[in-house]
Every structure is written in structure tokens, then in C-alpha cells.
Design a protein around this motif. Structure first.
Motif, PDB file in Angstrom:
ATOM      1  N   GLU A 170      77.149  70.938  33.892  1.00 42.14           N
ATOM      2  CA  GLU A 170      75.879  70.424  34.410  1.00 42.14           C
ATOM      3  C   GLU A 170      75.842  70.482  35.933  1.00 42.14           C
ATOM      4  O   GLU A 170      74.803  70.778  36.525  1.00 42.14           O
ATOM      5  CB  GLU A 170      75.656  69.003  33.901  1.00 42.14           C
ATOM      6  CG  GLU A 170      75.364  68.946  32.402  1.00 42.14           C
ATOM      7  CD  GLU A 170      75.122  67.543  31.894  1.00 42.14           C
ATOM      8  OE1 GLU A 170      74.500  67.394  30.830  1.00 42.14           O
ATOM      9  OE2 GLU A 170      75.568  66.584  32.565  1.00 42.14           O
ATOM     10  N   ARG A 221      66.246  75.034  30.750  1.00 35.99           N
ATOM     11  CA  ARG A 221      66.848  74.315  29.633  1.00 35.99           C
ATOM     12  C   ARG A 221      68.227  74.915  29.361  1.00 35.99           C
ATOM     13  O   ARG A 221      68.382  76.143  29.376  1.00 35.99           O
ATOM     14  CB  ARG A 221      65.986  74.434  28.376  1.00 35.99           C
ATOM     15  CG  ARG A 221      64.525  74.000  28.532  1.00 35.99           C
ATOM     16  CD  ARG A 221      64.413  72.500  28.743  1.00 35.99           C
ATOM     17  NE  ARG A 221      63.035  72.065  28.851  1.00 35.99           N
ATOM     18  CZ  ARG A 221      62.341  71.523  27.838  1.00 35.99           C
ATOM     19  NH1 ARG A 221      62.908  71.378  26.646  1.00 35.99           N
ATOM     20  NH2 ARG A 221      61.081  71.154  28.019  1.00 35.99           N
ATOM     21  N   ARG A 235      80.977  71.853  21.214  1.00 34.78           N
ATOM     22  CA  ARG A 235      80.746  70.747  20.278  1.00 34.78           C
ATOM     23  C   ARG A 235      82.055  70.274  19.639  1.00 34.78           C
ATOM     24  O   ARG A 235      82.260  69.072  19.438  1.00 34.78           O
ATOM     25  CB  ARG A 235      79.766  71.215  19.202  1.00 34.78           C
ATOM     26  CG  ARG A 235      79.423  70.193  18.143  1.00 34.78           C
ATOM     27  CD  ARG A 235      78.290  70.678  17.263  1.00 34.78           C
ATOM     28  NE  ARG A 235      78.636  71.830  16.444  1.00 34.78           N
ATOM     29  CZ  ARG A 235      77.960  72.977  16.433  1.00 34.78           C
ATOM     30  NH1 ARG A 235      76.921  73.137  17.227  1.00 34.78           N
ATOM     31  NH2 ARG A 235      78.324  73.967  15.637  1.00 34.78           N
ATOM     32  N   PHE A 284      71.830  74.590  26.753  1.00 36.84           N
ATOM     33  CA  PHE A 284      72.464  73.996  25.573  1.00 36.84           C
ATOM     34  C   PHE A 284      73.806  74.663  25.319  1.00 36.84           C
ATOM     35  O   PHE A 284      74.072  75.783  25.757  1.00 36.84           O
ATOM     36  CB  PHE A 284      71.560  74.113  24.335  1.00 36.84           C
ATOM     37  CG  PHE A 284      71.210  75.518  23.960  1.00 36.84           C
ATOM     38  CD1 PHE A 284      72.083  76.326  23.244  1.00 36.84           C
ATOM     39  CD2 PHE A 284      69.973  76.057  24.316  1.00 36.84           C
ATOM     40  CE1 PHE A 284      71.757  77.620  22.894  1.00 36.84           C
ATOM     41  CE2 PHE A 284      69.635  77.350  23.975  1.00 36.84           C
ATOM     42  CZ  PHE A 284      70.534  78.137  23.266  1.00 36.84           C
ATOM     43  N   GLU A 340      72.470  70.193  26.765  1.00 38.38           N
ATOM     44  CA  GLU A 340      72.459  69.538  25.461  1.00 38.38           C
ATOM     45  C   GLU A 340      73.494  70.191  24.551  1.00 38.38           C
ATOM     46  O   GLU A 340      73.525  71.420  24.418  1.00 38.38           O
ATOM     47  CB  GLU A 340      71.074  69.650  24.812  1.00 38.38           C
ATOM     48  CG  GLU A 340      71.012  69.012  23.432  1.00 38.38           C
ATOM     49  CD  GLU A 340      69.668  69.194  22.746  1.00 38.38           C
ATOM     50  OE1 GLU A 340      69.488  68.666  21.627  1.00 38.38           O
ATOM     51  OE2 GLU A 340      68.804  69.881  23.321  1.00 38.38           O
ATOM     52  N   VAL A 341      74.334  69.372  23.937  1.00 42.92           N
ATOM     53  CA  VAL A 341      75.281  69.881  22.947  1.00 42.92           C
ATOM     54  C   VAL A 341      74.601  69.797  21.581  1.00 42.92           C
ATOM     55  O   VAL A 341      74.330  68.710  21.072  1.00 42.92           O
ATOM     56  CB  VAL A 341      76.587  69.067  22.944  1.00 42.92           C
ATOM     57  CG1 VAL A 341      77.558  69.634  21.895  1.00 42.92           C
ATOM     58  CG2 VAL A 341      77.232  69.099  24.323  1.00 42.92           C
ATOM     59  N   LEU A 342      74.295  70.953  21.016  1.00 46.46           N
ATOM     60  CA  LEU A 342      73.540  70.997  19.767  1.00 46.46           C
ATOM     61  C   LEU A 342      74.424  70.646  18.575  1.00 46.46           C
ATOM     62  O   LEU A 342      75.570  71.095  18.494  1.00 46.46           O
ATOM     63  CB  LEU A 342      72.955  72.398  19.549  1.00 46.46           C
ATOM     64  CG  LEU A 342      71.998  72.933  20.618  1.00 46.46           C
ATOM     65  CD1 LEU A 342      71.566  74.349  20.249  1.00 46.46           C
ATOM     66  CD2 LEU A 342      70.784  72.030  20.766  1.00 46.46           C
ATOM     67  N   SER A 343      73.884  69.881  17.652  1.00 46.40           N
ATOM     68  CA  SER A 343      74.560  69.687  16.372  1.00 46.40           C
ATOM     69  C   SER A 343      74.455  70.981  15.566  1.00 46.40           C
ATOM     70  O   SER A 343      73.607  71.842  15.848  1.00 46.40           O
ATOM     71  CB  SER A 343      73.908  68.544  15.599  1.00 46.40           C
ATOM     72  OG  SER A 343      72.585  68.911  15.208  1.00 46.40           O
ATOM     73  N   LYS A 372      70.956  71.257  14.039  1.00 49.63           N
ATOM     74  CA  LYS A 372      69.897  71.615  14.986  1.00 49.63           C
ATOM     75  C   LYS A 372      70.029  73.067  15.410  1.00 49.63           C
ATOM     76  O   LYS A 372      69.023  73.770  15.581  1.00 49.63           O
ATOM     77  CB  LYS A 372      69.936  70.711  16.212  1.00 49.63           C
ATOM     78  CG  LYS A 372      68.783  71.004  17.186  1.00 49.63           C
ATOM     79  CD  LYS A 372      68.636  69.962  18.257  1.00 49.63           C
ATOM     80  CE  LYS A 372      67.423  70.271  19.144  1.00 49.63           C
ATOM     81  NZ  LYS A 372      67.251  69.268  20.221  1.00 49.63           N
ATOM     82  N   GLU A 373      71.268  73.536  15.568  1.00 52.24           N
ATOM     83  CA  GLU A 373      71.488  74.935  15.919  1.00 52.24           C
ATOM     84  C   GLU A 373      70.900  75.848  14.849  1.00 52.24           C
ATOM     85  O   GLU A 373      70.222  76.831  15.152  1.00 52.24           O
ATOM     86  CB  GLU A 373      72.984  75.190  16.083  1.00 52.24           C
ATOM     87  CG  GLU A 373      73.319  76.528  16.691  1.00 52.24           C
ATOM     88  CD  GLU A 373      74.807  76.697  16.952  1.00 52.24           C
ATOM     89  OE1 GLU A 373      75.226  77.858  17.153  1.00 52.24           O
ATOM     90  OE2 GLU A 373      75.545  75.697  16.942  1.00 52.24           O
ATOM     91  N   ILE A 414      81.212  69.706  29.791  1.00 56.70           N
ATOM     92  CA  ILE A 414      79.770  69.491  29.964  1.00 56.70           C
ATOM     93  C   ILE A 414      79.484  68.880  31.335  1.00 56.70           C
ATOM     94  O   ILE A 414      78.538  69.287  32.033  1.00 56.70           O
ATOM     95  CB  ILE A 414      79.209  68.593  28.848  1.00 56.70           C
ATOM     96  CG1 ILE A 414      79.183  69.354  27.523  1.00 56.70           C
ATOM     97  CG2 ILE A 414      77.792  68.119  29.186  1.00 56.70           C
ATOM     98  CD1 ILE A 414      78.295  70.574  27.511  1.00 56.70           C
ATOM     99  N   GLN A 453      70.701  69.402  32.964  1.00 55.93           N
ATOM    100  CA  GLN A 453      71.357  68.761  31.833  1.00 55.93           C
ATOM    101  C   GLN A 453      71.660  69.791  30.753  1.00 55.93           C
ATOM    102  O   GLN A 453      70.867  70.693  30.492  1.00 55.93           O
ATOM    103  CB  GLN A 453      70.455  67.664  31.265  1.00 55.93           C
ATOM    104  CG  GLN A 453      71.077  66.889  30.111  1.00 55.93           C
ATOM    105  CD  GLN A 453      70.158  65.780  29.604  1.00 55.93           C
ATOM    106  OE1 GLN A 453      69.109  65.512  30.199  1.00 55.93           O
ATOM    107  NE2 GLN A 453      70.537  65.155  28.513  1.00 55.93           N
TER     108      GLN A 453
END
Length: 512
Positions: free
Chosen positions: A113, A92, A100, A94, A121-124, A127-128, A109, A119
Motif C-alpha cells: 500500500e 483500485r 491471501r 487487489f 484489498e485482499v480478495l476472498s 469474491k475472486e 500488504i 489501499q
């Protein structure tokens, strides 16, 4: 046999768990951690960090710097090769604040990748913050207070109430961002920090509660504080500083004209030293605003939070300390079943009219029982000291520093005897971490485990049939006919030491 099995020599273990890799693309550093699996007490099998400084010029240019991007992509390419070499199929990845917020974040990104083979993921910001909170839940029991994760680009804050996540916010006051925004003039940074924090109306909810500090800069502050205090344990997780003392230390670091002269600073990477005064300033202003009871440093953060989010509910509910100890016992002791029997056998000592015991003391005692036999492969003359050093500095979670020293002492006394002098490397400073009540309990628990192992030789099914009981001023050990042959002088001497610590007379009772 997979690469991980060859590397770590635990074939059965890796047949049971699927290794999980987590790539954390932060504003200052990029890190790969490979965990043995998604379990309540995670063990890192591999951990590597590269300080790339992706967010170094973000405030002034709005872009990720090309040199930092190239360093990051090279690190990600290496991480991809490492994961492939170790046979890690589940990876995983991020990215956080710098990616961001950057104009060229989407382009990065795409390249990232391709480099890391998975993949990203760009965390908000929200969410972070919530993953940070879940990391705290992974590492602590009943965490209740505010948690903050300071990175190079931002500060994430969230309130925890036991297992519930409350308010969350992300603020643009990361160390690299402040350096860039102020032209490396720290005297200009305070206003930026205060303005950002002034918009968060719920920070006062953290007053007189713990503040959990996450992030490389704050962990570095903890290490420097340990050096300054000549603290005997160099374990960051669970290290606690009263708020007033933490503020004074942050002020000292921020104002220092000769930071390079501070004890322990040479162990920090130069890139970390650069942001350290800004990290100290952010923590100082935050503590003055929130007024928490204390600062507790955590090595569990966003990566462990992601791992926690993948756990099934029954795993999340497990005690992190007891999960670690049970796992450790399964890997290093002769009989896990016997370890669990010890928990029940020693329960009888602390039932009335025995010594009173809080729920936390019971939990620590059970942990000691579970790990009581991890040193059996060591040379008999050194089992106590080696077990003490191993446990005092182990990767246990869900425990504070006094509890950590209690466990280490209890297992030392299990091997060396409660009447023996402390080992030479156990200084008065280390003992000072533990309240006198816990010091006495460590001797009692150690003596009880020492007695039990002499009676059962670590084999399950014996102590379950040889109960302890109180009768007036006596502590009675009842041995049935089936195990009468286990009676002897050495057993009785050990049992007498236990009885004396409990202020009782020892009686061994053989029954037909």
C-alpha cells in the motif's frame, strides 16, 4: 490539458470519462491496467505486467519469498509513478491467493500500500471467483456455463447461467503452487488436482456447456494451439476449441520433452513456460471431469470483472459488441447519426420477403453498419484491406471468431465492392472460419452499405428519406425530389450489385 489528453489526443473524450487504474497483485504476475473509464466496452489506455512469482514457495514455506516481494514492491512503486504521470486519480488494487494464504501476507500488504499509494484489498476466494464471472459477463453475450481462472496460486471456478452467478469455489491448484508442492515433479501433480476437484460436487453441471478459460497460462496454451493449427487469427478472446481436441493438446504439452521446440513458445516469458505444463494438466483434468462442449478462451477476467461491478445497471445491460462499435464510430467515423440510420435502412432488406435473418445475424449487421465508416481517412486504394485487418484484430468483445471475420469482410466489401476478389492477405484459411451463409451475408451487407454511402455521402438525414422496398421480383430504391440530384450512374451500378446479390431486379424510383 492533462497528461492523458496530451498522450492520446482526445481532449473531449477525457473530459467525459474519468480514467480508472486497476492493480492486480496475483500469485505469479502483478499488472497495472489503466482504462479510459467505467464503460461497457472498456479500452485499456495502458497495460503493463511484471512476473514476480509471489506464490513460488508458498506451499513449502507458507511465506512469500523475499526476492519475489522486493520485485513486487519495485513494480508497485513504478505503477504508482505511472498512474501519477497519467493523472489517474481513481486507482483500485487487489491481491489474490498467494497474499491471501501467506503467513507474511499482512506485512506485504502494508508495504504494498505504501509502494502503490492506495489501499489494497485482499480478495476472498469466493469474491475472486465472482469477479472472474463478472469479467466473463463483460466480454460475452449471455454467457452460460462454467468459468475458470487459473493463477499461480489457485484455480477459481464458478457457474454462470445467463446473467446469474451460481456456485463458486477456489482450489489450491495454481501452477506455481503445484510446482512447489510436488518438487517440480509433474507426475505427482495429478493426484493433487483430482483430490481438489473431487470435493466439488457441482462440476458436472458444466457438462455439454461452454467452459470459459481465464488466466495467463491458459491464454498461453491458446496461443500455442493457434500456432500448431496455423490458425489465421491471432486473437485470443473468443478462440474456441472442441473439448476432445483441447484434451489431446493439453496432454501433448504436458508430456512434451522438448517444450522449447514448440512453434510460438519463444514468444512466452521463461516464467510462463515453467508453469505451462502444469496449466495444461489442470485444464486436462478439469475438462475430463466436467465434459464441457468446448473451451472458449477469454482475455476478460478479474480486472474486467471489477470494472463491471462498478458499472450502473443500465450500462451492464448494454450489448458489449454494439457498445464497442458505437464508441469506435464516435471516434473514427464522420457521422455516428448516419451509422445508426444505416441500421434502420438495412433493416428493410431483411424483412419479408427478403433473406431470413436470425437475431444474432441482425446484431452483427447492425455492428457492421456502426463501424462502416471507420476507414474513411485511409487512402482510397487501401481502405478495404486496412479496415479488414483493423477489425479482424481489434479489441471487440461480445463476438466469436466467425462473427469477427464477418464484420471485417462486410466492411472490406463496403469499400472494395462485393464483386471484387478477396484481398491478398485474406487467405482461404481465414474464410474457412466463416460459414458459407455468413460469407454471402457479408457481401450483401457490404453492398448495401456501399450503396447507402454513395447515396448519402455519409451525411445523416438522406437515407432516412430514401427507403428500400420489395415489389415482386424487384428491389426498389425510392428517391424523393429533395434528393433527386443524388441519382447517377455510380449509384445505380452499386444498387444493381446489391439487387443481384438478393436475386432481384434493381429499380430506382424518383418521386415528386
Amino acid at each position: 490539458m492533462t497528461s492523458l489528453e496530451r498522450l492520446f489526443g482526445e481532449r473531449n473524450r477525457f473530459q467525459e470519462l474519468e480514467p480508472l487504474g486497476i492493480i492486480d497483485i496475483g500469485s505469479n504476475s502483478i499488472r497495472l491496467v489503466v482504462y479510459e473509464g467505467a464503460v461497457r466496452a472498456p479500452t485499456p489506455l495502458f497495460n503493463e505486467k511484471v512476473l514476480c512469482g509471489l506464490g513460488r514457495s508458498l506451499a513449502s514455506t507458507g511465506h512469500l519469498g523475499e526476492e519475489s516481494v522486493e520485485r513486487a514492491l519495485a513494480a508497485l512503486s513504478r505503477f504508482h509513478s505511472i498512474a501519477r504521470l497519467l493523472g489517474v486519480k481513481n486507482v483500485r488494487a487487489f491481491a489474490t491467493a498467494a497474499v491471501r494464504d501467506a503467513d507474511n501476507g499482512p506485512d506485504f500488504i502494508l508495504r504494498a500500500e505504501k509502494a502503490c499509494g492506495t489501499q489494497v484489498e485482499v480478495l476472498s476466494g469466493e469474491k475472486e471467483a465472482r469477479l472472474v464471472a463478472q469479467g466473463i459477463l463483460m466480454g460475452f453475450i449471455d454467457a452460460d456455463g462454467l468459468a475458470g481462472d487459473l493463477g499461480g496460486g489457485s484455480l477459481e471456478l464458478i457457474e454462470l447461467s445467463k446473467h446469474k452467478l451460481q456456485e463458486a469455489v477456489t482450489l489450491p491448484v495454481g501452477g506455481l503452487r503445484l510446482i512447489d508442492a510436488t518438487g517440480a515433479k509433474i507426475e505427482k501433480a495429478q493426484q493433487l488436482i483430482d483430490d481438489a476437484m473431487g470435493k466439488v460436487t457441482w462440476l458436472s453441471d458444466g457438462k455439454d456447456r461452454p467452459f470459459y478459460a481465464v488466466g495467463g497460462s491458459w491464454r498461453a496454451l491458446a496461443h500455442l494451439h493457434m500456432q500448431q493449427m496455423n490458425y489465421p487469427l491471432h486473437v485470443t478472446h473468443g478462440y474456441a476449441i472442441p473439448t476432445a481436441e483441447a484434451i489431446l493438446f493439453c496432454e501433448m504439452v504436458r508430456k512434451s520433452k522438448k517444450l522449447t521446440a514448440m512453434p510460438g513458445i519463444e514468444k512466452l516469458a521463461r516464467a510462463r513456460r515453467e508453469v505451462l505444463p502444469y496449466g495444461a494438466l489442470v485444464l486436462e483434468r478439469l475438462l475430463k471431469t466436467v465434459q464441457p462442449r468446448e473451451v472458449i478462451f477469454s482475455v476478460f477476467g478479474i480486472r474486467e470483472g471489477l470494472l463491471f461491478s462498478l458499472l450502473p445497471e443500465h450500462e451492464r445491460r448494454k450489448d458489449p459488441l454494439l457498445s464497442f462499435c458505437a464508441e469506435y464510430a464516435s471516434l473514427r467515423s464522420r457521422s455516428v447519426e448516419h451509422a445508426w440510420e444505416l441500421c434502420s435502412w438495412t433493416d428493410r432488406i431483411f424483412e419479408p420477403p427478403g433473406p431470413p435473418e436470425t437475431a444474432e445475424e441482425r446484431r452483427l449487421r447492425h455492428a457492421a453498419c456502426l463501424i462502416s465508416d471507420i476507414g474513411w481517412r485511409s487512402h482510397p486504394d487501401y481502405r478495404g484491406e486496412q479496415s479488414l485487418n483493423l477489425l479482424a484484430h481489434s479489441a471487440m468483445a461480445g463476438i466469436d471468431h466467425p462473427g469477427r471475420v464477418f464484420l471485417a469482410l462486410a466492411i472490406y466489401y463496403r469499400h472494395a465492392g462485393a464483386s471484387q476478389a478477396n484481398p491478398e492477405d485474406l487467405s482461404e484459411r481465414l474464410k474457412a472460419i466463416v460459414p458459407k451463409r455468413l460469407l454471402k451475408r457479408a457481401r450483401i451487407v457490404g453492398a448495401a452499405i456501399r450503396t447507402a454511402h454513395m447515396l448519402s455521402i455519409g451525411v445523416a438525414g438522406v437515407i432516412d428519406e430514401t427507403p428500400l422496398s420489395y415489389e415482386g421480383d424487384k428491389l426498389v430504391l425510392t428517391i424523393p425530389r429533395a434528393h433527386a440530384g443524388m441519382d447517377g450512374e455510380r449509384l445505380r451500378r452499386r444498387f444493381e450489385v446489391l439487387a443481384q446479390l438478393l436475386e432481384r431486379k434493381a429499380e430506382v424510383r424518383l418521386t415528386r
